[in-house]
Design a protein around this motif. Structure first.
Motif, PDB file in Angstrom:
ATOM      1  N   ASP A  60       0.830  -1.211   0.000  1.00  0.00           N
ATOM      2  CA  ASP A  60       0.000   0.000   0.000  1.00  0.00           C
ATOM      3  C   ASP A  60       0.862   1.257   0.000  1.00  0.00           C
ATOM      4  O   ASP A  60       0.545   2.240  -0.674  1.00  0.00           O
ATOM      5  CB  ASP A  60      -0.921   0.005   1.220  1.00  0.00           C
ATOM      6  CG  ASP A  60      -1.939  -1.123   1.187  1.00  0.00           C
ATOM      7  OD1 ASP A  60      -2.285  -1.552   0.055  1.00  0.00           O
ATOM      8  OD2 ASP A  60      -2.366  -1.576   2.264  1.00  0.00           O
ATOM      9  N   VAL A  63       2.205   1.736  -3.526  1.00  0.00           N
ATOM     10  CA  VAL A  63       1.172   2.253  -4.428  1.00  0.00           C
ATOM     11  C   VAL A  63       0.936   3.735  -4.164  1.00  0.00           C
ATOM     12  O   VAL A  63       0.825   4.539  -5.102  1.00  0.00           O
ATOM     13  CB  VAL A  63      -0.143   1.442  -4.271  1.00  0.00           C
ATOM     14  CG1 VAL A  63      -1.287   2.112  -5.012  1.00  0.00           C
ATOM     15  CG2 VAL A  63       0.062   0.021  -4.767  1.00  0.00           C
ATOM     16  N   ALA A  64       0.896   4.128  -2.901  1.00  0.00           N
ATOM     17  CA  ALA A  64       0.698   5.544  -2.564  1.00  0.00           C
ATOM     18  C   ALA A  64       1.864   6.379  -3.067  1.00  0.00           C
ATOM     19  O   ALA A  64       1.682   7.497  -3.576  1.00  0.00           O
ATOM     20  CB  ALA A  64       0.534   5.702  -1.059  1.00  0.00           C
ATOM     21  N   ALA A  66       3.800   5.687  -5.668  1.00  0.00           N
ATOM     22  CA  ALA A  66       3.686   5.768  -7.135  1.00  0.00           C
ATOM     23  C   ALA A  66       2.603   6.744  -7.549  1.00  0.00           C
ATOM     24  O   ALA A  66       2.779   7.504  -8.505  1.00  0.00           O
ATOM     25  CB  ALA A  66       3.401   4.363  -7.704  1.00  0.00           C
ATOM     26  N   GLN A  67       1.476   6.748  -6.833  1.00  0.00           N
ATOM     27  CA  GLN A  67       0.417   7.689  -7.165  1.00  0.00           C
ATOM     28  C   GLN A  67       0.867   9.120  -6.914  1.00  0.00           C
ATOM     29  O   GLN A  67       0.564  10.029  -7.707  1.00  0.00           O
ATOM     30  CB  GLN A  67      -0.845   7.370  -6.351  1.00  0.00           C
ATOM     31  CG  GLN A  67      -1.547   6.135  -6.803  1.00  0.00           C
ATOM     32  CD  GLN A  67      -2.718   5.759  -5.918  1.00  0.00           C
ATOM     33  OE1 GLN A  67      -2.840   6.252  -4.804  1.00  0.00           O
ATOM     34  NE2 GLN A  67      -3.565   4.869  -6.435  1.00  0.00           N
ATOM     35  N   PHE A  70       3.142  10.092  -9.834  1.00  0.00           N
ATOM     36  CA  PHE A  70       2.390  10.408 -11.058  1.00  0.00           C
ATOM     37  C   PHE A  70       1.617  11.723 -10.927  1.00  0.00           C
ATOM     38  O   PHE A  70       1.454  12.444 -11.908  1.00  0.00           O
ATOM     39  CB  PHE A  70       1.442   9.267 -11.429  1.00  0.00           C
ATOM     40  CG  PHE A  70       2.152   8.065 -11.954  1.00  0.00           C
ATOM     41  CD1 PHE A  70       3.077   8.170 -12.986  1.00  0.00           C
ATOM     42  CD2 PHE A  70       1.891   6.805 -11.444  1.00  0.00           C
ATOM     43  CE1 PHE A  70       3.737   7.067 -13.485  1.00  0.00           C
ATOM     44  CE2 PHE A  70       2.564   5.677 -11.931  1.00  0.00           C
ATOM     45  CZ  PHE A  70       3.490   5.812 -12.953  1.00  0.00           C
ATOM     46  N   ALA A  71       1.160  12.019  -9.716  1.00  0.00           N
ATOM     47  CA  ALA A  71       0.447  13.286  -9.504  1.00  0.00           C
ATOM     48  C   ALA A  71       1.399  14.463  -9.634  1.00  0.00           C
ATOM     49  O   ALA A  71       1.012  15.541 -10.117  1.00  0.00           O
ATOM     50  CB  ALA A  71      -0.208  13.276  -8.125  1.00  0.00           C
TER      51      ALA A  71
END
Length: 73
Positions: A60, A63-64, A66-67, A70-71
């Motif tokens: 998790d 994933v956070a 990576a997000q 990308f943001a």
């Protein structure tokens, strides 16, 4: 009779007499290097096992991250 050896420019290379001392030193260095390598491997693995924190490397969190990356792009 031994095969003649040539350097990259075509000049003959004189035959080198392989002595037993160089073979012993080579074997000793190979054994010492291999031993040092495996001692370091075992030490690193044991240190990782001793200081491992299960919550730090979570899927998790990855994933956070990576997000967030990308943001930012």
């Amino acid at each position: 009779m031994s095969q003649s050896a040539f350097d990259p420019f075509g000049e003959p290379v004189p035959a080198v007499d392989n002595s037993i001392a160089s073979t012993r030193a080579s074997n000793w260095l190979k054994t010492a290097g291999t031993s040092v390598f495996w001692v370091l491997v075992v030490g690193i693995v044991l240190a990782r096992a001793a200081y491992f924190e299960p919550g730090v490397f979570s899927f998790d969190g990855a994933v956070a991250w990576a997000q967030g990356l990308f943001a930012a792009l």
